[in-house]
Every structure is written in C-alpha cells, then in structure tokens.
Design an enzyme around this catalytic site. Structure first.
Site, PDB file in Angstrom:
ATOM      1  N   HIS A   1     -24.709  26.079  30.526  1.00 53.72           N
ATOM      2  CA  HIS A   1     -23.962  26.654  31.646  1.00 53.72           C
ATOM      3  C   HIS A   1     -23.927  25.592  32.755  1.00 53.72           C
ATOM      4  O   HIS A   1     -24.984  25.147  33.228  1.00 53.72           O
ATOM      5  CB  HIS A   1     -24.673  27.932  32.115  1.00 53.72           C
ATOM      6  CG  HIS A   1     -23.871  28.735  33.093  1.00 53.72           C
ATOM      7  ND1 HIS A   1     -23.486  28.243  34.314  1.00 53.72           N
ATOM      8  CD2 HIS A   1     -23.376  30.006  33.016  1.00 53.72           C
ATOM      9  CE1 HIS A   1     -22.794  29.163  34.963  1.00 53.72           C
ATOM     10  NE2 HIS A   1     -22.706  30.259  34.183  1.00 53.72           N
TER      11      HIS A   1
ATOM     12  N   ARG B   1      -9.266  -5.772  17.967  1.00 53.20           N
ATOM     13  CA  ARG B   1      -8.407  -6.713  17.220  1.00 53.20           C
ATOM     14  C   ARG B   1      -8.978  -8.101  17.460  1.00 53.20           C
ATOM     15  O   ARG B   1      -9.321  -8.451  18.594  1.00 53.20           O
ATOM     16  CB  ARG B   1      -6.969  -6.651  17.731  1.00 53.20           C
ATOM     17  CG  ARG B   1      -6.288  -5.318  17.517  1.00 53.20           C
ATOM     18  CD  ARG B   1      -5.875  -5.080  16.072  1.00 53.20           C
ATOM     19  NE  ARG B   1      -5.471  -3.684  15.904  1.00 53.20           N
ATOM     20  CZ  ARG B   1      -4.985  -3.178  14.788  1.00 53.20           C
ATOM     21  NH1 ARG B   1      -4.851  -3.936  13.702  1.00 53.20           N
ATOM     22  NH2 ARG B   1      -4.658  -1.910  14.718  1.00 53.20           N
TER      23      ARG B   1
ATOM     24  N   ASP C   1       4.510  -6.017   4.482  1.00 51.66           N
ATOM     25  CA  ASP C   1       3.857  -4.927   5.215  1.00 51.66           C
ATOM     26  C   ASP C   1       3.804  -5.277   6.700  1.00 51.66           C
ATOM     27  O   ASP C   1       2.824  -5.021   7.381  1.00 51.66           O
ATOM     28  CB  ASP C   1       2.440  -4.704   4.650  1.00 51.66           C
ATOM     29  CG  ASP C   1       1.762  -3.465   5.220  1.00 51.66           C
ATOM     30  OD1 ASP C   1       2.471  -2.553   5.678  1.00 51.66           O
ATOM     31  OD2 ASP C   1       0.520  -3.422   5.204  1.00 51.66           O
TER      32      ASP C   1
ATOM     33  N   THR D   1     -16.731  26.905  31.859  1.00 49.08           N
ATOM     34  CA  THR D   1     -17.584  26.078  32.722  1.00 49.08           C
ATOM     35  C   THR D   1     -18.827  25.672  31.942  1.00 49.08           C
ATOM     36  O   THR D   1     -19.891  26.266  32.054  1.00 49.08           O
ATOM     37  CB  THR D   1     -17.966  26.848  34.003  1.00 49.08           C
ATOM     38  OG1 THR D   1     -18.407  28.162  33.622  1.00 49.08           O
ATOM     39  CG2 THR D   1     -16.791  26.958  34.943  1.00 49.08           C
TER      40      THR D   1
ATOM     41  N   ASP E   1      -0.555   4.322   0.669  1.00 52.43           N
ATOM     42  CA  ASP E   1      -1.100   5.351   1.566  1.00 52.43           C
ATOM     43  C   ASP E   1      -0.417   5.244   2.922  1.00 52.43           C
ATOM     44  O   ASP E   1       0.142   4.195   3.267  1.00 52.43           O
ATOM     45  CB  ASP E   1      -2.621   5.216   1.709  1.00 52.43           C
ATOM     46  CG  ASP E   1      -3.064   3.905   2.359  1.00 52.43           C
ATOM     47  OD1 ASP E   1      -2.452   2.853   2.065  1.00 52.43           O
ATOM     48  OD2 ASP E   1      -4.004   3.925   3.163  1.00 52.43           O
TER      49      ASP E   1
ATOM     50  N   SER F   1      -3.097  -5.750  11.456  1.00 48.91           N
ATOM     51  CA  SER F   1      -4.085  -6.314  10.530  1.00 48.91           C
ATOM     52  C   SER F   1      -3.804  -5.872   9.100  1.00 48.91           C
ATOM     53  O   SER F   1      -3.425  -4.722   8.864  1.00 48.91           O
ATOM     54  CB  SER F   1      -5.486  -5.831  10.902  1.00 48.91           C
ATOM     55  OG  SER F   1      -5.730  -6.024  12.269  1.00 48.91           O
TER      56      SER F   1
ATOM     57  N   HIS G   1       3.021   4.184  12.369  1.00 54.50           N
ATOM     58  CA  HIS G   1       1.859   4.905  12.926  1.00 54.50           C
ATOM     59  C   HIS G   1       2.262   5.867  14.041  1.00 54.50           C
ATOM     60  O   HIS G   1       1.410   6.441  14.696  1.00 54.50           O
ATOM     61  CB  HIS G   1       0.789   3.956  13.486  1.00 54.50           C
ATOM     62  CG  HIS G   1       0.160   3.071  12.454  1.00 54.50           C
ATOM     63  ND1 HIS G   1      -1.098   2.555  12.575  1.00 54.50           N
ATOM     64  CD2 HIS G   1       0.625   2.627  11.259  1.00 54.50           C
ATOM     65  CE1 HIS G   1      -1.379   1.820  11.517  1.00 54.50           C
ATOM     66  NE2 HIS G   1      -0.332   1.853  10.694  1.00 54.50           N
TER      67      HIS G   1
ATOM     68  N   HIS H   1       0.842  -1.203   0.000  1.00 53.02           N
ATOM     69  CA  HIS H   1       0.000   0.000   0.000  1.00 53.02           C
ATOM     70  C   HIS H   1       0.873   1.247   0.000  1.00 53.02           C
ATOM     71  O   HIS H   1       1.932   1.274   0.611  1.00 53.02           O
ATOM     72  CB  HIS H   1      -1.005   0.000   1.147  1.00 53.02           C
ATOM     73  CG  HIS H   1      -0.439   0.042   2.534  1.00 53.02           C
ATOM     74  ND1 HIS H   1      -0.235   1.208   3.226  1.00 53.02           N
ATOM     75  CD2 HIS H   1      -0.056  -0.949   3.380  1.00 53.02           C
ATOM     76  CE1 HIS H   1       0.231   0.952   4.431  1.00 53.02           C
ATOM     77  NE2 HIS H   1       0.358  -0.358   4.552  1.00 53.02           N
TER      78      HIS H   1
ATOM     79  N   GLU I   1      -5.227   1.146   2.420  1.00 51.91           N
ATOM     80  CA  GLU I   1      -5.013   0.124   3.445  1.00 51.91           C
ATOM     81  C   GLU I   1      -5.177   0.696   4.846  1.00 51.91           C
ATOM     82  O   GLU I   1      -5.779   0.073   5.726  1.00 51.91           O
ATOM     83  CB  GLU I   1      -3.613  -0.494   3.295  1.00 51.91           C
ATOM     84  CG  GLU I   1      -3.448  -1.826   4.017  1.00 51.91           C
ATOM     85  CD  GLU I   1      -3.033  -1.693   5.472  1.00 51.91           C
ATOM     86  OE1 GLU I   1      -3.105  -2.700   6.191  1.00 51.91           O
ATOM     87  OE2 GLU I   1      -2.666  -0.584   5.922  1.00 51.91           O
ATOM     88  N   GLU I   2      -4.661   1.897   5.050  1.00 52.58           N
ATOM     89  CA  GLU I   2      -4.700   2.478   6.398  1.00 52.58           C
ATOM     90  C   GLU I   2      -6.094   2.939   6.801  1.00 52.58           C
ATOM     91  O   GLU I   2      -6.305   3.371   7.931  1.00 52.58           O
ATOM     92  CB  GLU I   2      -3.705   3.647   6.502  1.00 52.58           C
ATOM     93  CG  GLU I   2      -2.248   3.266   6.269  1.00 52.58           C
ATOM     94  CD  GLU I   2      -1.650   2.404   7.378  1.00 52.58           C
ATOM     95  OE1 GLU I   2      -2.383   1.992   8.282  1.00 52.58           O
ATOM     96  OE2 GLU I   2      -0.435   2.144   7.318  1.00 52.58           O
TER      97      GLU I   2
HETATM   98  N1  BES Z   1       1.518  -2.663   8.244  1.00 51.58           N
HETATM   99  C1  BES Z   1       0.336  -2.639   9.009  1.00 51.58           C
HETATM  100  C2  BES Z   1      -0.119  -4.003   9.474  1.00 51.58           C
HETATM  101  C3  BES Z   1       0.793  -4.646  10.484  1.00 51.58           C
HETATM  102  C4  BES Z   1       1.200  -3.960  11.599  1.00 51.58           C
HETATM  103  C5  BES Z   1       1.194  -5.946  10.294  1.00 51.58           C
HETATM  104  C6  BES Z   1       2.022  -4.565  12.522  1.00 51.58           C
HETATM  105  C7  BES Z   1       1.998  -6.558  11.214  1.00 51.58           C
HETATM  106  C8  BES Z   1       2.421  -5.859  12.331  1.00 51.58           C
HETATM  107  C9  BES Z   1      -0.793  -1.999   8.213  1.00 51.58           C
HETATM  108  O1  BES Z   1      -0.382  -0.950   7.404  1.00 51.58           O
HETATM  109  C10 BES Z   1      -1.799  -1.429   9.174  1.00 51.58           C
HETATM  110  O2  BES Z   1      -1.441  -0.627   9.978  1.00 51.58           O
HETATM  111  N2  BES Z   1      -3.034  -1.876   9.095  1.00 51.58           N
HETATM  112  C11 BES Z   1      -4.096  -1.310   9.860  1.00 51.58           C
HETATM  113  C12 BES Z   1      -5.369  -1.822   9.269  1.00 51.58           C
HETATM  114  C13 BES Z   1      -6.622  -1.138   9.730  1.00 51.58           C
HETATM  115  C14 BES Z   1      -6.612   0.343   9.539  1.00 51.58           C
HETATM  116  C15 BES Z   1      -7.820  -1.757   9.039  1.00 51.58           C
HETATM  117  C16 BES Z   1      -3.956  -1.701  11.321  1.00 51.58           C
HETATM  118  O3  BES Z   1      -3.492  -2.806  11.646  1.00 51.58           O
HETATM  119  O4  BES Z   1      -4.289  -0.871  12.180  1.00 51.58           O
HETATM  120 ZN    ZN Z   2      -0.070   0.809   8.859  1.00 54.62          ZN
END
Ligand code: BES
Ligand code: ZN
Length: 457
Positions: free
Chosen positions: A214, A329, A181, A316, A89, A400, A428, A87, A154-155
C-alpha cells in the site's frame, strides 16, 4: 534476355501468390504459442525447395526452431558454390499495433506487399528461391552449385545457428555467402551494405519489497523499484546522447576522413529521416551525422521497461518489482563479451543498497565488415548494374545479422550483403511492406549474380 529471366517474367504473378502463402504463416520465433507455425513454415519452405529441384532438402531440428537446408550441386566439384542464407522467422505483430490490414493476411496496395515478414526476411529470401527455381527450370543446368541455409531464429539472436555452422563446415563449404536481409535507402539507387553493427541484449530486474505494498502505508519508507530503475536508466547516457558507461567507447575505431566522405554520399536528408521516423527532432551524439550515428557508432537502447500498475483506472501501489530490456549496438572493434560486462558492472555499481538488481546478458554477435575488393563483390556489383541499370553504392547499416561473422570465421568465405529491402519498409514495425518492384529486380539480380559467379568472372 536469358531463359531464366524469361521464366521469371512468365511466372512472376505465380511467385507473388506463393510469397503470399508463405507470409500467411505467423512464424514468430519469440512466441512460444507460435512454435507450431514456425515449424510449419520450415516445412513449407522445404517443400518449395524440393519442388524447384534441389538435390537434397533437409529440415534440421535444433534445441530451438528448425533450420532448413537444401542444395543443388549439379555443377560439379570444380565449379564455384554459392551459399544463400536467410531467415523465415519474423518479429511479433498485432493488428492493434497500428496495422491497416491483418499482419498475417498479406495485401497488395500501391505496388507494395503488406505483411509481417514481407521484407524482413521472407520476401528477400524467397526472391533467391525463385531465382534458383528460374535457373533450374526446364532442365536448366547452372554452372554454379547452390546451397540454401534458412533459419528460424534470426530475430531472437540466431541462438542455435553458430553450433550448426561449426558442426557442418564441410557441408556448408562455399566460395561465397549471400545474405539478402537488409535494405537500401531508395529503390532507384542500388546499394550494397559493407558493415553491420553487432549486438548484445540484457534483462535488468529491480526487486524491492517482497510484495506489492500500500503506497499510503509504506510510501516514503521504501525505495520504489520503478523509480529506482528509472534513476538507473537515466544515468546510462550523458546529456549529449553519448553512453555514460566508462570504457564503452574504448575499442571503437574512428571513421577515416575518406570513409566519412564516401558515406556522406548516401546520407539521409533530415526530411527523409522525419518521414521515416515520425519523431519531432533528431537526437544523439552531436559531432556525428545521422548516418554515422546509426551506422558507425555504438548505442545503448532501452527496448522496453515496465513495472507497477498500468491497467485502466488507478491503484495506489508501491510495486515489488520493475524490469527493463536493454540492447547495445556495437561497432568494430568492440567485443560483445567485454561490453556486456562493462554495462552490467556499471548498472550493478550504480544500483543503491535499497533495492536488489540483477542483470542477465545475452550475447548476439560482433559487428561485421565485408571486404568490398573481392572478385565475388565485383560479381555482385555487376549483377546490381544489370538488375538496376545503375552502379551500386556502398553503405553501412545499423542492424545486426549475427551469422555474418560466423560465416567469415567458420567457412572462411566472403559474405555479400545483397539487401533487397528498403530502409522504410517498416521492418519490425507496423505495416511492414515489400515493394513488388524490389522483389522482381531482386530475383533478376540474384540470377545475374549466379551467372556471373558461374562464369568465373
Ligand atoms: N534484417 C535485420 C537486420 C538488418 C536490419 C540489417 C536493418 C540491416 C539493416 C534482421 O532481421 C534483424 O532484425 N536482426 C536483429 C538481430 C538481433 C535480434 C540479434 C536486429 O538487428 O535487431
Ligand atoms: Zn529483423
């Protein structure tokens, strides 16, 4: 050394410069203002794929961000075909998040390339593009067909990829899908991921009074939505860290003693965990080791929460609204739809009549498992051995990649999670980086893999 590997050696500095150009484009898929940058990145990749000699290169529009597809099918119908997915992005990044350099001005320090997307996933997918460039260079004719599928969503959950894959089964047909990835624990011990967690996300909104009030005039008579949301969220976990939603764990498959013992070999030390997280103390289900909590157990996380006044100074106010973003997850055999419904119903049930709650669930995808006994996996193992001089170990990862289960279902092809990042690359997070040596070894290992597949090993 093969001709392709010689080519990598001679052109490595140039590859790095090109990666820097790719990293300069802020292809943040979640941000509407960056839609043009996302598109520009797709075009940049398509141009590079064209330049390295693929037969067909297309930018496919979707209702969201475009998909880049390219193929070299010169090895013929009888040859094996590799589909490479990645990916382009990236996650959002601002210098003020704690970056040393601007996140979209790549810099090299101490053998690492610092930039958003350097590891996740531009650097990793670019390693394959350069590996394919190397095998095609100087009239090279690999004995394997090569296809690229590089998406821009993907993200944000690969929103439009499933439809594309389902509608283009023949075009994407492959003997194996390779996805780089993911990461490894250390640069010296190669590892191959065989399990990823699934994911679902949800927006929770709590509405109270019609407008901000308020807090002196109405405080004490109105259930504050920020407080109510905090009360709801506080009920989602038990004191031991397990998820309190009834039925949440019903479909979780327990780890076998054998798998537990095998995974213990790649366990993270407490010191490494502390170094990687910076958190004061470990937390979570006490009966599971850290790598089991992150690899083999489902979770429910609050990704963000807001409401009321949080600018400098004081107001306030009794806010009208509060919201939270929550993700789960998932592990096998949990069904994202079933779990989404369980969590939504639980939140609705514990929401008091003093507020109005809505829960919107978006499905990411189920957990993914990869069979490690296939001949394609053996080819990958040998490729890592050649690239690293060491046999890879197998491990689970907590992240994921929604497309994995899609490939397995629609293309009926084995998936190899050939991660080239490191777990502490800061994906991230602030100061994301990609180790230059991982880039180099990644390109070389990818070439060994294509060669092994081409040789029908
Ligand atoms: N590269 C990651 C997935 C990943 C992270 C695999 C750590 C193995 C170890 C991928 O780009 C990602 O961050 N995916 C998202 C998917 C979600 C937004 C549906 C994730 O895992 O948060
Ligand atoms: Zn990622």
């Amino acid at each position: 050394m093969s001709q392709a590997h010689e080519y990598v050696k001679a052109h490595f500095e140039q590859f790095k410069g090109q990666l820097f150009d790719l990293l300069r484009i802020p292809s943040i898929s979640t941000s509407v203002e960056h839609a043009g940058d996302v598109e520009r990145t797709a075009q940049w990749l398509a141009d590079d794929l064209q330049r390295i000699g693929l037969h067909t290169v297309e930018i496919v529009s979707t209702p969201g961000h475009p998909i880049v597809y390219g193929e070299w099918i010169g090895a013929g119908l009888d040859a094996k075909t590799i589909l490479i997915y990645g990916h382009y992005d990236v996650q959002p990044a601002l210098k003020s998040d704690g970056w040393i350099n601007e996140p979209f001005e790549p810099t090299e320090r101490d053998g690492h390339i610092y930039a958003r997307g350097s590891s996740d996933d531009k650097g990793q997918v670019f390693a394959h593009i350069k590996a394919v460039e190397a095998v095609l260079a100087n009239g090279g004719k690999p004995s394997v067909n090569l296809k690229f599928l590089i998406e821009g969503e993907e993200e944000i959950g690969s929103t439009h990829l499933a439809d594309f894959v389902a509608a283009n089964r023949a075009k994407l047909q492959a003997d194996v899908c390779v996805i780089s990835d993911s990461g490894m624990p250390t640069p010296d011990q190669p590892s191959i991921v065989y399990a990823l967690r699934g994911i679902l996300t949800m927006d929770v909104v709590v509405n109270g009074p019609a407008t901000d009030l308020h807090s002196g005039v109405y405080g004490g008579s109105v259930h504050n939505p920020v407080q109510a949301l905090a009360e709801i969220i506080a009920q989602l976990h038990n004191p031991d860290g397990s998820v309190a939603v009834p039925g949440f764990y019903d479909d979780v498959l327990p780890l076998s003693d054998e798998e537990r013992a095998e995974l213990q070999k790649t366990a993270m030390t407490e010191a490494a965990w502390r170094q990687a997280t910076g958190a004061p103390k470990q937390w979570g289900e006490p009966e599971f080791a850290i790598h089991e909590r992150t690899g083999a157990r489902p979770t429910l996380e609050i990704n963000g929460m807001a409401g009321g006044y949080y600018e400098p100074g004081f107001k306030t106010v009794l806010p009208a609204k509060a919201w939270a973003k929550i993700s789960c997850r998932l592990v096998a055999n949990q069904d994202p739809e079933v779990i989404g419904t369980l969590v939504r119903n639980f939140i609705m049930n514990i929401s008091p009549a003093t507020i109005h709650t809505t829960v919107d669930v978006a499905l990411g995808g189920p957990a993914a498992f990869v069979d490690i006994r296939t001949p394609e996996m053996q080819a990958a193992v040998r490729a890592y051995e050649q690239g690293w001089g060491k046999k890879p170990v197998f491990m689970r990862e907590g992240g994921s990649i929604p497309v994995v289960s899609e490939f397995q279902k629609e293309l009926n092809a084995p998936v190899i999670l050939m991660g080239l990042g490191l777990n502490d690359d800061g994906a991230h997070s602030a100061n994301e980086h990609f180790m230059v040596e991982m880039f180099r070894k990644g390109i070389n290992t990818a070439i060994y893999f294509y060669e092994a597949m081409g040789a029908g090993e």
